[in-house]
Design a protein around this motif. Structure first.
Motif, PDB file in Angstrom:
ATOM      1  N   ASN A  14       0.432  -8.436  27.583  1.00 55.51           N
ATOM      2  CA  ASN A  14       0.499  -7.537  28.728  1.00 55.51           C
ATOM      3  C   ASN A  14       1.316  -8.230  29.825  1.00 55.51           C
ATOM      4  O   ASN A  14       0.794  -9.060  30.573  1.00 55.51           O
ATOM      5  CB  ASN A  14      -0.915  -7.216  29.227  1.00 55.51           C
ATOM      6  N   PRO A  15       2.612  -7.895  29.922  1.00 53.31           N
ATOM      7  CA  PRO A  15       3.480  -8.638  30.856  1.00 53.31           C
ATOM      8  C   PRO A  15       3.137  -8.412  32.326  1.00 53.31           C
ATOM      9  O   PRO A  15       3.612  -9.148  33.195  1.00 53.31           O
ATOM     10  CB  PRO A  15       4.890  -8.114  30.538  1.00 53.31           C
ATOM     11  N   GLN A  16       2.281  -7.428  32.594  1.00 54.03           N
ATOM     12  CA  GLN A  16       1.849  -7.206  33.982  1.00 54.03           C
ATOM     13  C   GLN A  16       1.106  -8.425  34.533  1.00 54.03           C
ATOM     14  O   GLN A  16       1.011  -8.609  35.749  1.00 54.03           O
ATOM     15  CB  GLN A  16       0.924  -5.991  34.000  1.00 54.03           C
ATOM     16  N   ALA A  17       0.609  -9.232  33.620  1.00 55.14           N
ATOM     17  CA  ALA A  17      -0.146 -10.418  34.043  1.00 55.14           C
ATOM     18  C   ALA A  17       0.662 -11.262  35.019  1.00 55.14           C
ATOM     19  O   ALA A  17       0.143 -11.719  36.043  1.00 55.14           O
ATOM     20  CB  ALA A  17      -0.525 -11.251  32.819  1.00 55.14           C
ATOM     21  N   LEU A  18       1.939 -11.444  34.698  1.00 51.06           N
ATOM     22  CA  LEU A  18       2.774 -12.311  35.523  1.00 51.06           C
ATOM     23  C   LEU A  18       2.892 -11.770  36.956  1.00 51.06           C
ATOM     24  O   LEU A  18       2.841 -12.547  37.913  1.00 51.06           O
ATOM     25  CB  LEU A  18       4.163 -12.433  34.875  1.00 51.06           C
ATOM     26  N   THR A  19       3.004 -10.459  37.071  1.00 49.01           N
ATOM     27  CA  THR A  19       3.118  -9.848  38.402  1.00 49.01           C
ATOM     28  C   THR A  19       1.835 -10.046  39.192  1.00 49.01           C
ATOM     29  O   THR A  19       1.865 -10.242  40.407  1.00 49.01           O
ATOM     30  CB  THR A  19       3.344  -8.317  38.248  1.00 49.01           C
ATOM     31  N   GLU A  20       0.698  -9.983  38.498  1.00 50.09           N
ATOM     32  CA  GLU A  20      -0.577 -10.006  39.224  1.00 50.09           C
ATOM     33  C   GLU A  20      -1.259 -11.372  39.254  1.00 50.09           C
ATOM     34  O   GLU A  20      -2.322 -11.517  39.843  1.00 50.09           O
ATOM     35  CB  GLU A  20      -1.559  -8.985  38.587  1.00 50.09           C
ATOM     36  N   LEU A  21      -0.641 -12.351  38.594  1.00 44.49           N
ATOM     37  CA  LEU A  21      -1.313 -13.655  38.458  1.00 44.49           C
ATOM     38  C   LEU A  21      -1.748 -14.225  39.815  1.00 44.49           C
ATOM     39  O   LEU A  21      -2.902 -14.631  39.999  1.00 44.49           O
ATOM     40  CB  LEU A  21      -0.378 -14.627  37.720  1.00 44.49           C
ATOM     41  N   ASP A  22      -0.821 -14.220  40.779  1.00 40.72           N
ATOM     42  CA  ASP A  22      -1.160 -14.796  42.091  1.00 40.72           C
ATOM     43  C   ASP A  22      -2.276 -13.996  42.763  1.00 40.72           C
ATOM     44  O   ASP A  22      -3.143 -14.567  43.429  1.00 40.72           O
ATOM     45  CB  ASP A  22       0.075 -14.819  42.992  1.00 40.72           C
TER      46      ASP A  22
ATOM     47  N   LEU B 172      -9.109  -6.550  38.177  1.00 45.85           N
ATOM     48  CA  LEU B 172      -7.648  -6.647  38.160  1.00 45.85           C
ATOM     49  C   LEU B 172      -7.179  -7.255  36.830  1.00 45.85           C
ATOM     50  O   LEU B 172      -6.193  -6.813  36.238  1.00 45.85           O
ATOM     51  CB  LEU B 172      -7.164  -7.485  39.360  1.00 45.85           C
ATOM     52  N   ALA B 173      -7.910  -8.254  36.357  1.00 52.47           N
ATOM     53  CA  ALA B 173      -7.556  -8.873  35.061  1.00 52.47           C
ATOM     54  C   ALA B 173      -7.668  -7.849  33.935  1.00 52.47           C
ATOM     55  O   ALA B 173      -6.869  -7.852  32.993  1.00 52.47           O
ATOM     56  CB  ALA B 173      -8.446 -10.077  34.784  1.00 52.47           C
ATOM     57  N   ASN B 174      -8.629  -6.951  34.041  1.00 48.80           N
ATOM     58  CA  ASN B 174      -8.743  -5.896  33.026  1.00 48.80           C
ATOM     59  C   ASN B 174      -7.473  -5.057  32.961  1.00 48.80           C
ATOM     60  O   ASN B 174      -7.023  -4.678  31.882  1.00 48.80           O
ATOM     61  CB  ASN B 174      -9.936  -4.984  33.333  1.00 48.80           C
ATOM     62  N   ARG B 175      -6.905  -4.802  34.127  1.00 46.27           N
ATOM     63  CA  ARG B 175      -5.693  -3.968  34.151  1.00 46.27           C
ATOM     64  C   ARG B 175      -4.455  -4.788  33.778  1.00 46.27           C
ATOM     65  O   ARG B 175      -3.583  -4.309  33.073  1.00 46.27           O
ATOM     66  CB  ARG B 175      -5.501  -3.371  35.550  1.00 46.27           C
ATOM     67  N   ALA B 176      -4.404  -6.009  34.268  1.00 50.48           N
ATOM     68  CA  ALA B 176      -3.132  -6.736  34.180  1.00 50.48           C
ATOM     69  C   ALA B 176      -3.053  -7.714  32.995  1.00 50.48           C
ATOM     70  O   ALA B 176      -1.963  -8.027  32.531  1.00 50.48           O
ATOM     71  CB  ALA B 176      -2.899  -7.498  35.485  1.00 50.48           C
ATOM     72  N   ILE B 177      -4.178  -8.224  32.548  1.00 55.72           N
ATOM     73  CA  ILE B 177      -4.134  -9.259  31.500  1.00 55.72           C
ATOM     74  C   ILE B 177      -4.470  -8.675  30.134  1.00 55.72           C
ATOM     75  O   ILE B 177      -3.829  -8.980  29.127  1.00 55.72           O
ATOM     76  CB  ILE B 177      -5.091 -10.436  31.858  1.00 55.72           C
ATOM     77  N   ILE B 178      -5.462  -7.786  30.112  1.00 52.73           N
ATOM     78  CA  ILE B 178      -5.934  -7.276  28.809  1.00 52.73           C
ATOM     79  C   ILE B 178      -4.878  -6.361  28.184  1.00 52.73           C
ATOM     80  O   ILE B 178      -4.234  -5.564  28.865  1.00 52.73           O
ATOM     81  CB  ILE B 178      -7.298  -6.558  28.990  1.00 52.73           C
ATOM     82  N   SER B 179      -4.756  -6.501  26.879  1.00 50.36           N
ATOM     83  CA  SER B 179      -3.723  -5.780  26.126  1.00 50.36           C
ATOM     84  C   SER B 179      -3.841  -4.267  26.306  1.00 50.36           C
ATOM     85  O   SER B 179      -4.942  -3.715  26.308  1.00 50.36           O
ATOM     86  CB  SER B 179      -3.868  -6.120  24.653  1.00 50.36           C
ATOM     87  N   LYS B 180      -2.693  -3.649  26.406  1.00 48.77           N
ATOM     88  CA  LYS B 180      -2.685  -2.181  26.479  1.00 48.77           C
ATOM     89  C   LYS B 180      -2.442  -1.597  25.089  1.00 48.77           C
ATOM     90  O   LYS B 180      -2.404  -0.390  24.906  1.00 48.77           O
ATOM     91  CB  LYS B 180      -1.574  -1.712  27.420  1.00 48.77           C
ATOM     92  N   THR B 181      -2.199  -2.467  24.112  1.00 48.02           N
ATOM     93  CA  THR B 181      -2.040  -1.951  22.741  1.00 48.02           C
ATOM     94  C   THR B 181      -3.245  -2.404  21.912  1.00 48.02           C
ATOM     95  O   THR B 181      -4.372  -2.162  22.295  1.00 48.02           O
ATOM     96  CB  THR B 181      -0.711  -2.420  22.113  1.00 48.02           C
ATOM     97  N   SER B 182      -2.995  -3.059  20.829  1.00 51.60           N
ATOM     98  CA  SER B 182      -4.093  -3.360  19.903  1.00 51.60           C
ATOM     99  C   SER B 182      -4.944  -4.537  20.367  1.00 51.60           C
ATOM    100  O   SER B 182      -4.429  -5.527  20.895  1.00 51.60           O
ATOM    101  CB  SER B 182      -3.514  -3.664  18.530  1.00 51.60           C
ATOM    102  N   HIS B 183      -6.243  -4.422  20.097  1.00 52.74           N
ATOM    103  CA  HIS B 183      -7.167  -5.524  20.367  1.00 52.74           C
ATOM    104  C   HIS B 183      -7.448  -6.301  19.089  1.00 52.74           C
ATOM    105  O   HIS B 183      -8.491  -6.942  18.958  1.00 52.74           O
ATOM    106  CB  HIS B 183      -8.440  -4.985  20.998  1.00 52.74           C
ATOM    107  N   GLY B 184      -6.535  -6.204  18.160  1.00 57.38           N
ATOM    108  CA  GLY B 184      -6.681  -6.974  16.922  1.00 57.38           C
ATOM    109  C   GLY B 184      -6.803  -6.054  15.730  1.00 57.38           C
ATOM    110  O   GLY B 184      -7.417  -4.984  15.812  1.00 57.38           O
ATOM    111  N   GLN B 185      -6.240  -6.471  14.619  1.00 58.57           N
ATOM    112  CA  GLN B 185      -6.286  -5.668  13.402  1.00 58.57           C
ATOM    113  C   GLN B 185      -7.490  -6.070  12.542  1.00 58.57           C
ATOM    114  O   GLN B 185      -8.199  -7.024  12.853  1.00 58.57           O
ATOM    115  CB  GLN B 185      -4.966  -5.801  12.645  1.00 58.57           C
ATOM    116  N   ILE B 186      -7.662  -5.322  11.446  1.00 54.76           N
ATOM    117  CA  ILE B 186      -8.908  -5.434  10.663  1.00 54.76           C
ATOM    118  C   ILE B 186      -8.655  -6.085   9.307  1.00 54.76           C
ATOM    119  O   ILE B 186      -7.704  -5.700   8.603  1.00 54.76           O
ATOM    120  CB  ILE B 186      -9.482  -4.021  10.404  1.00 54.76           C
ATOM    121  N   PHE B 187      -9.521  -6.992   8.933  1.00 59.41           N
ATOM    122  CA  PHE B 187      -9.505  -7.524   7.559  1.00 59.41           C
ATOM    123  C   PHE B 187     -10.212  -6.480   6.681  1.00 59.41           C
ATOM    124  O   PHE B 187     -11.405  -6.230   6.837  1.00 59.41           O
ATOM    125  CB  PHE B 187     -10.239  -8.862   7.512  1.00 59.41           C
ATOM    126  N   LEU B 188      -9.454  -5.873   5.776  1.00 58.69           N
ATOM    127  CA  LEU B 188      -9.955  -4.698   5.045  1.00 58.69           C
ATOM    128  C   LEU B 188     -10.547  -5.061   3.686  1.00 58.69           C
ATOM    129  O   LEU B 188     -10.108  -6.031   3.058  1.00 58.69           O
ATOM    130  CB  LEU B 188      -8.795  -3.720   4.802  1.00 58.69           C
TER     131      LEU B 188
END
Ligand code: FUC
Length: 822
Positions: free
Chosen positions: A77-85, A102-118
């Motif tokens: 989540n590249p927004q992290a860099l903008t909001e780090l300070d 703020l970390a939820n919005r800026a640091i946490i991934s906006k796409t996948s939270h991990g794939q599955i071992f099937l």
């Protein structure tokens, strides 16, 4: 007379082999029924399988190590860099909840939270007319890595043998009857993966498909499975997806599964030719040959360590009955069995060239398993590999070390794009695709030390094996982990120490921080950075490179926050003295410094040692499975064998017995609950640490032997840092009576024991003085802790008398010692 003695020797050998055979089995007098955690695991690092042993319908549930959902992807989540300070500002203003949001919005991934071992699916074998069986027996022989089921119907003895060939990477199922033409069955294959095609012809079932997509990531990985049947006699035919076999004498199924996975960023392998390749390799081999070469390959690993803690009649009971009563009875062999089962699981789930053991090793039957059965790297994946070096399975560390290398590639972009830092990093989870973004929510995921911690496995591999070529090849990865921290550390406005911000102590939050985990300069992070910097400083000096860089790390290391001892006498988890003595949280991350690290020691840092003990007591014993596994190691490091043993008893209790805590399933899988394999590996490592430790400046033999194991026992094959191998060790009444050490690298062997010993040739040994000159035994110079005025510390008394010897050794030689006085 000569013949009589010969006969006696033969009988004794036979007797002891028969005994040891009996010891290394999980066995049951009932089938698994519908319960997956009753089924028995087999595996070869590529394929895993669970064997149910149900009489009327056998189920062999399968996994393949690269069969994961999705396709190559990133989740930064590249927004992290903008909001780090801004996040840092909120933390330093004490607005922890706002920082978390703020970390939820800026640091946490906006796409996948991990794939599955099937799961790959199940081979189902129906045996019509097998309802009224007698003499049922099933076992997993961990001395041979073979699962066997036997029963009798109408005077015919049936037998099934199932194994995952270690050298051939296929699963083999062999079914026999002891009378001719008595075997009839129907074979079918089911898979929970949507859209799979399953086809059968008279002697083969094939299945193929594309995996599911998950959380915005398209499923592109493709798989192919071939189940080849070879019948001895009988007639066979196929309908759609089922093979019908009637009147055979015996039948064997050879199962091969492959995917188009080439590496974490490339899906260009040919799944068809790969799946066929493994079958072609065994075409001309008899079942007996396959079985023999499998057992030989397996035993090359397994036989390196033997452990005898004594035995009682309990060994004659089924494994589930022993589990039921272990916490209340004296069954020392059960702990030895569990220890060896941990080694069995590592051999079966983690082989060079394959994927590392994930949260469930290589065994999962659910399409949506807990935590995706992926890699949680804020403890669980690391714990899986604690037994690797110390229980002499060093090569099996490779899949994890390879994953670290790959994360050091993917994690560079994360470090740069999210934090503007050089080097590489990973947050608290990863998967087959080596994703390094932050997942699950800031409370859990805004943690930047996954890479730092994992990098220490490279260093540990070097400390045990001493391979400088290896160290040279991984030095850039270690350096990259350090560089990330060099760029991330900032001065704490109040305390002035260099800290990470935002930071967190994995998954825990004190009430005083508004229930938010987001903070700065937490103890575990400081300890990890201390280790990362120290290992790079030492590696640079060994390899004679990067002197200036190493000097700069020395300077930064001296500006990290020291450990703090708080008002309750506890080791502080955070920079502020806010720990709650009633907090029973499963993560006790700040004890990373006690184990797996060696920053806290009874001899070198008595105050920190006392504080760590207080923390352990506050947190209590009962917890999730992996947490109890970690506690076994901690109490071993506390040199308190009886308390470590108490944890083993808790862990080896049936699920439910610990009132909300973890335990063990009938098949000896650890329960978080649900099943998580880290607890198995953690406890295996802990048992090794009770018998041998090598991170406090010496090879410490029997550092934490509990009273129940004291009378008599032996162990062989455990490894210590600096290339020392305990080839044999016997004890009696808690005293080492015989010890044989192989020095693989040469150098000074400093031995610490509970009793006096001498060389077996009668020669006396020199008592050790001063620091250990062996460079593998250099211990960290940990800054003095800051201690609260209110803290009451109980500095550990000397536990018994220790004897300390220095023995100069030569590479490749053996050294035999015996007790000085019996
Ligand atoms: C961490 C732990 C949980 C579980 C999960 C897989 O999040 O806190 O207990 O082990 O990993």
């Amino acid at each position: 007379m000569r013949y009589f003695f010969l006969l006696l020797i033969v009988c004794r050998c036979f007797y002891s082999t028969a005994q040891s055979d009996h010891y290394l089995k999980l066995w049951y007098d009932q089938p698994s029924g519908k319960i997956w955690e009753n089924a028995l695991p087999i595996g070869n690092g590529k394929l895993g399988a669970m064997v149910y042993g149900n009489v009327e319908e056998e189920i062999v549930q399968l996994n393949e190590h690269t069969l994961w959902s999705g396709s190559p992807y990133r989740n930064d989540n590249p927004q992290a860099l903008t909001e780090l300070d801004n996040i840092r500002k909120l933390v330093f203003e004490g607005r922890y909840k706002d920082a978390e949001q703020l970390a939820n919005r800026a640091i946490i991934s906006k796409t996948s939270h991990g794939q599955i071992f099937l799961p790959a699916g199940e081979l189902r074998l129906q045996f019509p007319g097998h309802e009224g069986y007698k003499n049922y027996y099933r076992e997993l022989d961990i001395d041979k890595a073979v699962a066997t089921i036997t029963y009798n119907i109408n005077g015919v003895n049936y037998k099934r043998e199932v194994f995952a060939s270690l050298p051939r990477k296929i699963v083999v199922v062999r079914i026999t009857a002891d009378k001719p033409a008595q075997l009839s069955l129907q074979a079918a294959y089911n898979t929970p993966i949507p859209g799979a095609t399953v086809k059968a012809d008279a002697q083969q079932i094939t299945f193929a498909g594309t995996v599911i997509g998950h959380e915005q990531i398209e499923g592109k990985l493709k798989y192919k499975g071939i189940i080849q049947m070879k019948a001895d006699g009988g007639r066979y035919s196929a309908t759609d997806s089922t093979i019908n076999l009637t009147g055979a004498n015996a039948v064997t199924f050879y199962i091969s599964i492959a995917t188009n996975y080439k590496n974490y960023k490339d899906l260009s392998d040919d799944k068809h030719s790969k799946a066929q390749y493994y079958l072609d390799q065994v075409k001309n081999r008899s079942y007996e040959q396959l079985l023999k070469e499998h057992i030989e390959a397996y035993q090359r690993y397994f036989h390196r360590v033997k452990l005898d803690l004594g035995f009682t009649d309990a060994v004659k009971l089924p494994t589930d009955v022993r589990l039921e009563q272990f916490a209340h009875t004296y069954d020392p062999q059960f702990a030895a069995l569990y220890f060896q089962f941990g080694r069995y699981l590592l051999i079966s789930s983690s082989q060079p060239g394959g994927q590392p053991a994930n949260l469930q090793g290589i065994w999962n039957h659910r399409l949506y398993p807990s935590w995706d059965s992926k890699y949680t790297i804020n403890i669980n994946a690391e714990m899986n590999y604690w037994p690797a070096e110390r229980t002499n399975l060093s090569e099996l560390h490779e899949p994890l070390l390879q994953m670290v290398k790959e994360l050091s590639e993917t994690g560079q972009q994360t470090a740069r794009d999210m934090y503007g830092a050089r080097g590489w990093m990973a947050h608290h989870n990863t998967d087959l695709w080596r994703a390094t973004g932050a997942v699950d929510g800031a409370f859990w995921g805004a943690w930047v030390n996954g890479g730092g911690w994992l990098s220490q496995h490279l260093w540990e591999h070097y400390l045990y094996g001493g391979d400088k070529k290896f160290l040279k090849s991984v030095y850039p990865i270690l350096k990259g982990a350090a560089l990330f921290y060099v760029d991330m550390l900032i001065a704490h406005p109040q305390y002035k120490w260099l800290v990470i911000c935002p930071d967190q102590s994995p998954e825990n939050a004190p009430a005083a921080h508004q229930g938010s985990s987001i903070h700065a300069g937490v103890t575990m992070t400081n300890q990890i950075i201390f280790d990362v910097f120290s290992s790079v400083i030492d590696a640079a000096s060994i390899l004679q490179v990067d002197k200036l860089f190493a000097d700069s790390l020395r300077d930064l290391r001296s500006r990290l926050a020291p450990m703090h001892i708080g008002k309750h006498g506890q080791l502080q988890e955070w920079l502020d003295d806010v720990d709650d003595p009633n907090d029973k949280h499963r993560h006790i991350s700040h004890l990373y410094g006690l184990f797996p690290s060696n920053q806290i020691s009874a001899t070198r840092t008595p105050e920190l040692f006392s504080a760590a003990r207080t923390t352990l007591i506050h947190r209590g014993d009962i917890s999730t499975g992996w947490s109890m596994g970690w506690k076994v190691n901690w109490w071993a490091k506390m040199l308190d064998g009886n308390h470590a043993y108490k944890l083993i008893q808790n862990q080896l209790s049936p699920v439910g017995a610990n009132r909300g805590g973890g335990g063990t399933y009938n098949n000896l899988f650890d329960a978080h609950p649900p099943f998580q394999i880290d607890g198995n590996f953690g406890c295996t490592s802990g048992i090794a640490e009770m018998l041998l430790q090598s991170d406090d400046g010496c090879v410490h033999v029997l550092p934490a032997l509990p009273d129940v194991w004291k009378a008599k026992g032996s162990v062989s094959g455990l490894r210590a840092r600096g290339g020392f191998e305990i080839v044999e060790m016997e004890w009696q009444d808690g005293r080492v009576i015989r010890l044989k050490v192989k020095s693989h690298l040469g150098g000074q062997l400093r031995l610490k024991l509970p009793n006096a010993i001498r060389l077996a040739n009668g020669k006396k040994l020199a008592t050790a003085k001063g620091p250990n000159l062996n460079p593998f035994y250099k211990t960290p110079e940990v800054p003095k802790p800051i201690i609260s005025d209110k803290a009451q510390l109980t500095i550990p008394e000397k536990r018994g008398d220790y004897y300390l010897y220095d023995i100069p050794t030569r590479k490749g030689e053996f050294y035999v010692f015996e007790v000085e006085k019996l």
